[in-house]
Design a protein around this motif. Structure first.
Motif, PDB file in Angstrom:
ATOM      1  N   SER A  26      -7.930 -30.397  25.499  1.00 59.34           N
ATOM      2  CA  SER A  26      -8.399 -30.834  26.786  1.00 59.34           C
ATOM      3  C   SER A  26      -9.678 -31.321  26.691  1.00 59.34           C
ATOM      4  O   SER A  26      -9.920 -32.295  27.304  1.00 59.34           O
ATOM      5  N   ILE A  27     -10.585 -30.652  25.870  1.00 63.14           N
ATOM      6  CA  ILE A  27     -11.830 -31.321  25.522  1.00 63.14           C
ATOM      7  C   ILE A  27     -11.939 -32.718  24.834  1.00 63.14           C
ATOM      8  O   ILE A  27     -12.493 -33.765  25.073  1.00 63.14           O
ATOM      9  N   VAL A  28     -10.987 -32.749  23.768  1.00 60.75           N
ATOM     10  CA  VAL A  28     -10.797 -34.185  22.948  1.00 60.75           C
ATOM     11  C   VAL A  28     -10.341 -34.892  24.016  1.00 60.75           C
ATOM     12  O   VAL A  28     -10.603 -36.365  23.946  1.00 60.75           O
ATOM     13  N   LEU A  88     -10.907 -39.855  27.290  1.00 54.41           N
ATOM     14  CA  LEU A  88     -10.652 -40.589  28.483  1.00 54.41           C
ATOM     15  C   LEU A  88     -11.968 -41.054  28.932  1.00 54.41           C
ATOM     16  O   LEU A  88     -12.079 -42.345  29.667  1.00 54.41           O
ATOM     17  N   VAL A  89     -13.135 -40.554  28.797  1.00 51.67           N
ATOM     18  CA  VAL A  89     -14.488 -41.104  28.936  1.00 51.67           C
ATOM     19  C   VAL A  89     -14.631 -42.556  28.642  1.00 51.67           C
ATOM     20  O   VAL A  89     -15.108 -43.483  29.118  1.00 51.67           O
ATOM     21  N   PHE A  90     -14.438 -42.550  27.259  1.00 49.76           N
ATOM     22  CA  PHE A  90     -14.256 -43.924  26.386  1.00 49.76           C
ATOM     23  C   PHE A  90     -13.428 -44.896  27.085  1.00 49.76           C
ATOM     24  O   PHE A  90     -13.751 -46.019  27.218  1.00 49.76           O
ATOM     25  N   TRP A  91     -12.158 -44.388  27.230  1.00 50.74           N
ATOM     26  CA  TRP A  91     -10.835 -45.355  27.811  1.00 50.74           C
ATOM     27  C   TRP A  91     -11.535 -45.768  29.185  1.00 50.74           C
ATOM     28  O   TRP A  91     -11.145 -46.958  29.400  1.00 50.74           O
ATOM     29  N   ILE A 137      -4.608 -37.596  36.306  1.00 52.71           N
ATOM     30  CA  ILE A 137      -3.389 -37.231  35.679  1.00 52.71           C
ATOM     31  C   ILE A 137      -3.232 -36.869  34.261  1.00 52.71           C
ATOM     32  O   ILE A 137      -2.661 -35.889  34.052  1.00 52.71           O
ATOM     33  N   ILE A 138      -3.645 -37.713  33.657  1.00 49.22           N
ATOM     34  CA  ILE A 138      -3.517 -37.363  31.813  1.00 49.22           C
ATOM     35  C   ILE A 138      -4.325 -36.047  31.730  1.00 49.22           C
ATOM     36  O   ILE A 138      -3.684 -35.199  30.811  1.00 49.22           O
ATOM     37  N   TRP A 139      -5.506 -35.985  32.245  1.00 45.02           N
ATOM     38  CA  TRP A 139      -6.219 -34.873  31.904  1.00 45.02           C
ATOM     39  C   TRP A 139      -5.522 -33.667  32.423  1.00 45.02           C
ATOM     40  O   TRP A 139      -5.649 -32.568  31.620  1.00 45.02           O
ATOM     41  N   PHE A 140      -5.103 -33.836  33.663  1.00 46.67           N
ATOM     42  CA  PHE A 140      -4.253 -32.342  34.463  1.00 46.67           C
ATOM     43  C   PHE A 140      -3.226 -32.167  33.462  1.00 46.67           C
ATOM     44  O   PHE A 140      -3.346 -30.871  33.296  1.00 46.67           O
ATOM     45  N   VAL A 141      -2.459 -33.238  33.044  1.00 47.66           N
ATOM     46  CA  VAL A 141      -1.404 -32.817  32.133  1.00 47.66           C
ATOM     47  C   VAL A 141      -1.568 -32.040  30.963  1.00 47.66           C
ATOM     48  O   VAL A 141      -1.196 -31.108  30.411  1.00 47.66           O
ATOM     49  N   VAL A 142      -2.547 -32.606  30.309  1.00 44.25           N
ATOM     50  CA  VAL A 142      -2.911 -32.081  28.893  1.00 44.25           C
ATOM     51  C   VAL A 142      -3.552 -30.726  29.326  1.00 44.25           C
ATOM     52  O   VAL A 142      -3.205 -29.722  28.366  1.00 44.25           O
ATOM     53  N   LEU A 199       0.192 -25.145  18.102  1.00 48.02           N
ATOM     54  CA  LEU A 199      -0.210 -26.478  18.975  1.00 48.02           C
ATOM     55  C   LEU A 199      -0.470 -26.281  20.428  1.00 48.02           C
ATOM     56  O   LEU A 199      -1.203 -26.693  20.824  1.00 48.02           O
ATOM     57  N   GLY A 200       0.131 -25.049  20.870  1.00 49.36           N
ATOM     58  CA  GLY A 200      -0.400 -24.550  22.317  1.00 49.36           C
ATOM     59  C   GLY A 200      -1.677 -24.046  22.336  1.00 49.36           C
ATOM     60  O   GLY A 200      -2.460 -24.323  23.220  1.00 49.36           O
ATOM     61  N   PHE A 201      -2.093 -23.217  21.166  1.00 51.42           N
ATOM     62  CA  PHE A 201      -3.717 -22.973  21.132  1.00 51.42           C
ATOM     63  C   PHE A 201      -4.565 -23.886  21.062  1.00 51.42           C
ATOM     64  O   PHE A 201      -5.625 -24.012  21.648  1.00 51.42           O
ATOM     65  N   TRP A 202      -4.146 -24.888  20.236  1.00 46.61           N
ATOM     66  CA  TRP A 202      -4.942 -26.359  19.995  1.00 46.61           C
ATOM     67  C   TRP A 202      -5.272 -26.746  21.190  1.00 46.61           C
ATOM     68  O   TRP A 202      -6.325 -27.122  21.705  1.00 46.61           O
ATOM     69  N   PHE A 203      -4.246 -27.121  22.242  1.00 40.19           N
ATOM     70  CA  PHE A 203      -4.268 -27.795  23.451  1.00 40.19           C
ATOM     71  C   PHE A 203      -5.161 -26.931  24.301  1.00 40.19           C
ATOM     72  O   PHE A 203      -6.027 -27.533  25.077  1.00 40.19           O
ATOM     73  N   ALA A 204      -4.819 -25.458  24.430  1.00 35.03           N
ATOM     74  CA  ALA A 204      -5.794 -24.709  25.113  1.00 35.03           C
ATOM     75  C   ALA A 204      -7.357 -24.777  24.846  1.00 35.03           C
ATOM     76  O   ALA A 204      -8.075 -24.882  25.723  1.00 35.03           O
ATOM     77  N   GLN A 205      -7.626 -24.933  23.670  1.00 38.65           N
ATOM     78  CA  GLN A 205      -9.043 -24.598  23.156  1.00 38.65           C
ATOM     79  C   GLN A 205      -9.680 -25.818  22.983  1.00 38.65           C
ATOM     80  O   GLN A 205     -10.867 -26.065  23.144  1.00 38.65           O
ATOM     81  N   GLN A 206      -9.100 -27.105  22.292  1.00 38.32           N
ATOM     82  CA  GLN A 206      -9.501 -28.140  21.707  1.00 38.32           C
ATOM     83  C   GLN A 206      -8.948 -29.353  22.525  1.00 38.32           C
ATOM     84  O   GLN A 206      -9.548 -30.375  22.903  1.00 38.32           O
TER      85      GLN A 206
END
Length: 83
Positions: free
Chosen positions: A56-58, A63-66, A20-25, A47-54
């Protein structure tokens, strides 16, 4: 063992939360809310460009570590941690 159903329910809850978190982001912030987020600039970038480019990856890496942290906690709680 009667602990298995509750263990898997807790595991599925952690997985669902992560997805859910990954989908929202990635979808929500990266596609749907990109225009409102583009009105905010951080470090010269919209900020929209950053979310689209970086973003979701960050978020995915975080989330992998969490997930690993939460699963280790869950394993200890149910006494099935690796030795």
């Amino acid at each position: 063992m009667d602990k298995h159903p509750s263990y898997w329910q807790a595991n599925l809850r952690i997985i669902a939360t992560s997805l859910i978190i990954w989908f929202v982001v990635s979808y929500g912030f990266g596609l749907i809310l990109v225009e409102p987020l583009n009105t905010i600039k951080i470090g010269g970038y919209k900020l929209g460009f950053w979310f689209a480019q970086q973003g979701s990856i960050v978020t995915f890496v975080a989330l992998v570590f969490w997930y690993s942290f939460k699963m280790n906690q869950l394993d200890k709680e149910y006494g099935i941690e690796e030795s």
